[in-house]
Design an enzyme around this catalytic site. Structure first.
Site, PDB file in Angstrom:
ATOM      1  N   ASP A  31       0.820  -1.214   0.000  1.00 42.83           N
ATOM      2  CA  ASP A  31       0.000   0.000   0.000  1.00 42.83           C
ATOM      3  C   ASP A  31       0.856   1.267   0.000  1.00 42.83           C
ATOM      4  OD1 ASP A  31      -2.288   1.474   0.026  1.00 42.83           O
ATOM      5  OD2 ASP A  31      -2.732   1.170   2.145  1.00 42.83           O
ATOM      6  N   SER A  76      -7.033  -6.246  -5.796  1.00 40.94           N
ATOM      7  CA  SER A  76      -8.136  -6.862  -5.049  1.00 40.94           C
ATOM      8  C   SER A  76      -9.410  -6.913  -5.902  1.00 40.94           C
ATOM      9  CB  SER A  76      -8.409  -6.066  -3.774  1.00 40.94           C
ATOM     10  OG  SER A  76      -9.105  -4.875  -4.092  1.00 40.94           O
ATOM     11  N   ASN A  79     -10.536  -3.471  -6.387  1.00 42.14           N
ATOM     12  CA  ASN A  79      -9.718  -2.498  -7.125  1.00 42.14           C
ATOM     13  C   ASN A  79     -10.253  -2.188  -8.533  1.00 42.14           C
ATOM     14  OD1 ASN A  79      -6.548  -3.538  -5.636  1.00 42.14           O
ATOM     15  ND2 ASN A  79      -7.892  -1.857  -5.071  1.00 42.14           N
ATOM     16  N   ARG A 205      -5.525  -1.622   8.656  1.00 46.77           N
ATOM     17  CA  ARG A 205      -6.705  -2.475   8.437  1.00 46.77           C
ATOM     18  C   ARG A 205      -6.308  -3.633   7.534  1.00 46.77           C
ATOM     19  NH1 ARG A 205      -8.223   2.553   6.149  1.00 46.77           N
ATOM     20  NH2 ARG A 205      -7.583   2.617   3.970  1.00 46.77           N
ATOM     21  N   GLU A 218       0.829 -12.572  12.936  1.00 44.67           N
ATOM     22  CA  GLU A 218       1.264 -11.356  13.627  1.00 44.67           C
ATOM     23  C   GLU A 218       1.167 -10.221  12.616  1.00 44.67           C
ATOM     24  OE1 GLU A 218       2.058 -11.115  16.832  1.00 44.67           O
ATOM     25  OE2 GLU A 218       1.652 -13.252  17.050  1.00 44.67           O
TER      26      GLU A 218
END
Ligand code: FPP
Length: 253
Positions: A31, A76, A79, A205, A218
């Protein structure tokens, strides 16, 4: 002086990583490409270009340090809502990347897989994905999974449908459904769950990424934008990961 300091910092991270205790599987939400471009007064596509270049660098480095699996979120299911020229620029970058990957395949020997429904992709890109997957299937070492037209919810719905179809056709029995055999209906079938999910760019997020698979991953967030996410940033994420206590719902040691 600042350069010297930042170089020192990078060297420190390498010294802090225990390379005998690396996560098996690292997943990255690439991102921040758009903001990287905006800060430079460039079109968003230039940010994606820099992001694709950085993906090459980081994937090669993951292989060098001995990671087994790297999964990246490239496009995605949501997208497609982006402007047509941006979608087309990303498709173009993926095509270029795969053409180069095929050319270098014998040298790099990276196993490449794709998570997502490839059917709506431009035909040429879809064929390149299939070709890359087929040629590289027998390579050992790092496996790179590129999520393309991928969404975690879409993946779960597809899995549920495929399972239901198998029940209707007598190949599966709902009474025997469990987490392990349900996983085999996912795009990630056969790939261990990610141990570490990294999201650069300051967003905190999950954005529909590996919803099932990241149940006990994690998470590591950083403000660095993806095109600037360096080998040192990856090492820093690994240091943070190694300091965590993973209990998987238990009480630990
Ligand atoms: C998210 O940043 C990035 C994407 C939706 C596209 C990622 C694509 C690439 C890195 C290029 C192709 C990939 C490969 C594997 C060769 P954003 O555009 O949402 O950034 P922003 O939040 O700053 O606007």
């Amino acid at each position: 002086m600042a350069w010297f300091k930042s170089k020192e910092k990078k060297q420190d991270f390498a010294a802090q990583v225990d390379f005998t205790r690396l996560p098996r599987h690292v997943a990255i939400i690439m991102d921040g490409n758009g903001r990287w471009a905006k800060r430079r007064g460039l079109p968003r596509s230039a940010g994606h270009g820099a992001g694709a270049e950085n993906f090459r660098t980081i994937a090669t480095y993951c292989k060098e340090i001995g990671l087994e699996y790297l999964t990246v979120y490239a496009f995605s299911t949501e997208n497609w809502k982006r402007p047509a020229e941006e979608v087309s620029a990303i498709m173009g970058l993926l095509k270029r990347y795969l053409l180069e990957a095929i050319e270098r395949m014998e040298r790099d020997r990276v196993k490449m897989c794709f998570f997502g429904d490839l059917s709506p992709l431009p035909k040429e890109l879809r064929l390149l994905c299939e070709q890359t997957r087929e040629i590289s299937q027998h390579y050992e070492g790092v496996q790179v999974n590129i999520c393309l037209n991928y969404g975690g919810r879409d993946e779960l719905v597809r899995a549920a449908k495929a399972f239901a179809q198998d029940c209707v056709e007598g190949r599966a029995d709902p009474n025997h459904l469990n987490e392990a055999n349900f996983s085999s209906y996912l795009f990630s079938c056969g790939v261990p769950d990610p141990d570490l999910v990294i999201r650069p760019s300051g967003e905190v997020r999950i954005s529909n990424f590996l919803l099932w698979q990241s149940a006990y991953a994690e998470f590591y967030y950083t403000d660095v934008l993806w095109p600037d996410f360096s080998k040192a940033d990856l090492l820093q994420a690994l240091v943070a990961y190694q300091a965590r206590s993973r209990r998987f719902g238990g009480v630990g040691r």
